[in-house]
Design an enzyme around this catalytic site. Structure first.
Site, PDB file in Angstrom:
ATOM      1  CG  ASP A  38      -9.623 -45.347 -31.372  1.00 53.69           C
ATOM      2  OD1 ASP A  38     -10.717 -46.318 -31.786  1.00 53.69           O
ATOM      3  OD2 ASP A  38      -9.519 -44.471 -31.485  1.00 53.69           O
ATOM      4  CD  GLU A 324     -14.448 -49.937 -26.213  1.00 50.06           C
ATOM      5  OE1 GLU A 324     -15.147 -49.309 -27.042  1.00 50.06           O
ATOM      6  OE2 GLU A 324     -14.010 -50.859 -26.161  1.00 50.06           O
TER       7      GLU A 324
HETATM    8  O1  TRH Z   1      -9.388 -41.484 -24.954  1.00 44.59           O
HETATM    9  P1  TRH Z   1     -10.688 -41.716 -24.954  1.00 44.59           P
HETATM   10  O2  TRH Z   1     -11.462 -40.624 -24.977  1.00 44.59           O
HETATM   11  O3  TRH Z   1     -10.909 -42.730 -26.152  1.00 44.59           O
HETATM   12  C1  TRH Z   1     -11.898 -42.517 -26.871  1.00 44.59           C
HETATM   13  C2  TRH Z   1     -12.776 -43.885 -26.700  1.00 44.59           C
HETATM   14  O4  TRH Z   1     -12.215 -44.750 -26.903  1.00 44.59           O
HETATM   15  C3  TRH Z   1     -14.012 -43.938 -27.876  1.00 44.59           C
HETATM   16  O5  TRH Z   1     -14.662 -44.854 -27.737  1.00 44.59           O
HETATM   17  C4  TRH Z   1     -13.335 -43.842 -29.388  1.00 44.59           C
HETATM   18  O6  TRH Z   1     -14.287 -43.679 -30.338  1.00 44.59           O
HETATM   19  C5  TRH Z   1     -12.467 -42.566 -29.232  1.00 44.59           C
HETATM   20  O7  TRH Z   1     -11.495 -42.552 -28.141  1.00 44.59           O
HETATM   21  C6  TRH Z   1     -11.748 -42.473 -30.503  1.00 44.59           C
HETATM   22  O8  TRH Z   1     -10.908 -42.556 -23.621  1.00 44.59           O
HETATM   23  P2  TRH Z   1     -10.707 -44.114 -23.059  1.00 44.59           P
HETATM   24  O9  TRH Z   1     -11.099 -45.339 -24.038  1.00 44.59           O
HETATM   25  O10 TRH Z   1     -10.731 -44.268 -21.853  1.00 44.59           O
HETATM   26  O11 TRH Z   1      -9.002 -44.223 -23.413  1.00 44.59           O
HETATM   27  C7  TRH Z   1      -8.080 -43.617 -22.678  1.00 44.59           C
HETATM   28  C8  TRH Z   1      -6.767 -44.190 -22.529  1.00 44.59           C
HETATM   29  O12 TRH Z   1      -6.001 -43.720 -21.730  1.00 44.59           O
HETATM   30  C9  TRH Z   1      -7.178 -45.749 -21.766  1.00 44.59           C
HETATM   31  O13 TRH Z   1      -6.402 -46.789 -22.328  1.00 44.59           O
HETATM   32  C10 TRH Z   1      -6.489 -45.310 -20.433  1.00 44.59           C
HETATM   33  C11 TRH Z   1      -5.263 -44.436 -20.823  1.00 44.59           C
HETATM   34  N1  TRH Z   1      -4.921 -43.568 -19.625  1.00 44.59           N
HETATM   35  C12 TRH Z   1      -3.730 -43.755 -19.250  1.00 44.59           C
HETATM   36  O14 TRH Z   1      -2.803 -44.642 -19.719  1.00 44.59           O
HETATM   37  N2  TRH Z   1      -3.303 -42.767 -18.242  1.00 44.59           N
HETATM   38  C13 TRH Z   1      -3.887 -41.851 -17.767  1.00 44.59           C
HETATM   39  O15 TRH Z   1      -3.464 -41.145 -16.805  1.00 44.59           O
HETATM   40  C14 TRH Z   1      -5.367 -41.690 -18.187  1.00 44.59           C
HETATM   41  C15 TRH Z   1      -6.162 -40.751 -17.829  1.00 44.59           C
HETATM   42  C16 TRH Z   1      -6.015 -42.445 -19.191  1.00 44.59           C
END
Ligand code: TRH
Length: 429
Positions: A38, A324
């Site tokens: 989020d 996402e």
């Molecule tokens: O963390 P998530 O599992 O987020 C989830 C989804 O958004 C889901 O739809 C929502 O309902 C839930 O949260 C509450 O996965 P997502 O969306 O990929 O978010 C991870 C964030 O972290 C993304 O902005 C990328 C970032 N990231 C980094 O900045 N550095 C890293 O090393 C990694 C692995 C990720």
């Protein structure tokens, strides 16, 4: 600290923000449910609106500490507001003087249906009575399902009174804004120079990988043992599946027994316990540690900055992503991806997963590779044994890379989400 030039730091003639009117602030509200998705989406959107559209943004976040961790701003936990890359971030807490805040705002965006405070809605009603109403948007979660096009841009009218002691009432209109993969949706978040940045990272892949190694905090010689240059690089970001992550264990076993070397890079986080279990380690590893079993080396790396993570996705041969935002970033990186979808009650996520796989596979120029990718993805999400499926999938990676490139180009032909929002705002009634 980001070592690599960030996606939006690279100079480009288009990067100068348009001039803005400071009374035209947008308020974005983010409730951090869990994980980083989020805040990841809200932050990325806010940053892009400021940088590329000159749009003043105030981003309210309910979980201040998590937001600061995400932004790597450990210095600011005691504060209630900070400025970061032109975005004003504020702690979303009780007691905010909403009428005062709204005096300089023209748009309120609630991310993912997070509930706005009644006092704010009342203030919006009061503010809107008898004048041009505030623009109120609910930004929805991403889905590839076909119904999204019908619901994108739909409005819901809400009659609201002006709050305590006020007799004024107003009809507020809330618009549902859907990101998506087609013309009839709001599109995906994509910075103006993102594709060009990927192109330059990938044009000099060996150099980019070498530059990433110190950022990853692992001894270079431990990473190089698996035949540098020829090892398959895979990034792994997925949801943990305790107890005993069957999919992960079987996939690691398949890579360990495979003929070609593989370097699997795992950013620190909740999955690391599953990694320890799958590799039969006595302790949960920390960033910087590397483990080798047969052809497989697994490196635990720090949780990267957003821009370094983009870079990692760019130079890996396969990316396992989740939720996402990382899922979307992997599509812009134009490398094959396996998506771990955020699990929902009643398995609602399975329908969303199939909707994406259908779109991603709809280009039937090479059905075998798409089918193998889809099968592995399904098994991965169901936490089933992936050993044989990996041996089927690995030879398809070159073909899947072409597919990923085509898909990236197809998506890039659509307007990006920030531009769609700006367009909607300008054309509002
Ligand atoms: O963390 P998530 O599992 O987020 C989830 C989804 O958004 C889901 O739809 C929502 O309902 C839930 O949260 C509450 O996965 P997502 O969306 O990929 O978010 C991870 C964030 O972290 C993304 O902005 C990328 C970032 N990231 C980094 O900045 N550095 C890293 O090393 C990694 C692995 C990720």
């Amino acid at each position: 600290m980001a070592l690599l030039m960030s996606v939006s730091e690279q100079s480009s003639p288009d990067a100068t923000p348009a001039t803005s009117d400071n009374r035209d602030t947008w308020l974005i509200f983010c409730a951090v449910i869990d994980n980083f998705g989020d805040i990841g989406v809200c932050w990325r959107l806010a940053r892009q609106l400021v940088r590329e559209h000159g749009q003043p943004i105030v981003l309210y976040v309910d979980d201040w500490d998590r937001a600061l961790d995400f932004l790597q701003r450990q210095d600011a936990h005691a504060q209630t507001q900070i400025e970061e890359q032109g975005v004003e971030l504020r702690r979303w807490q009780d007691g905010i003087d909403w009428p005062d805040i709204l005096a300089s705002a023209t748009l309120v965006l609630e991310a993912f249906g997070c509930r706005l405070p009644d006092a704010l809605i009342a203030a919006m009603a009061q503010f809107s009575a008898g004048r041009r109403p505030l623009c109120w948007i609910n930004l929805e979660y991403l889905s590839a399902e076909t119904w999204v096009e019908d619901y994108h841009g739909q409005r819901s009218l809400q009659s609201v009174t002006g709050g305590q002691g006020s007799t004024s009432s107003a009809v507020l209109s809330k618009t549902f804004f859907f990101p998506g993969f087609t013309k009839g949706t709001g599109g995906l978040l994509r910075e103006r120079d993102l594709l060009q940045t990927h192109q330059s990272w990938q044009a000099e892949q060996a150099r980019t990988r070498a530059a990433l190694i110190p950022v990853m905090g692992c001894a270079a010689d431990r990473l190089s043992i698996s035949a540098p240059g020829s090892a398959l690089w895979i990034s792994l970001f997925a949801y943990p599946k305790p107890p005993g992550n069957v999919a992960l264990r079987s996939w690691f076993a398949a890579m360990a027994e495979g003929a070609g070397p593989v370097l699997c890079l795992v950013p620190a986080g909740s999955l690391v316990a599953d990694v320890a279990d799958a590799l039969d380690l006595a302790q949960i590893p920390v960033a910087g540690e590397v483990f080798t079993q047969g052809s497989l080396s697994v490196a635990i790396i720090p949780f990267l900055s957003l821009d370094d993570y983009d870079c990692l996705l760019s130079v890996c041969d396969l990316n396992l992503v989740r939720g996402e935002d990382s899922f979307v970033r992997a599509q812009w990186a134009a490398k094959p991806l396996i998506w771990h979808i955020y699990p929902q009650q009643d398995d609602a996520h399975q329908i969303k997963l199939e909707a994406f796989l259908a779109r991603y596979g709809e280009d039937r120029w090479s059905p075998a590779s798409a089918d193998k990718l889809a099968r592995f993805t399904r098994f991965w999400n169901l936490d089933a044994d992936c050993r044989k499926l990996w041996h089927d999938l690995r030879p398809q990676l070159p073909d899947l890379t072409h597919r990923a490139r085509n898909w990236q180009q197809k998506l890039a032909a659509l307007p990006d989400l920030a531009s769609s929002l700006m367009q909607f705002y300008r054309n509002r009634p």
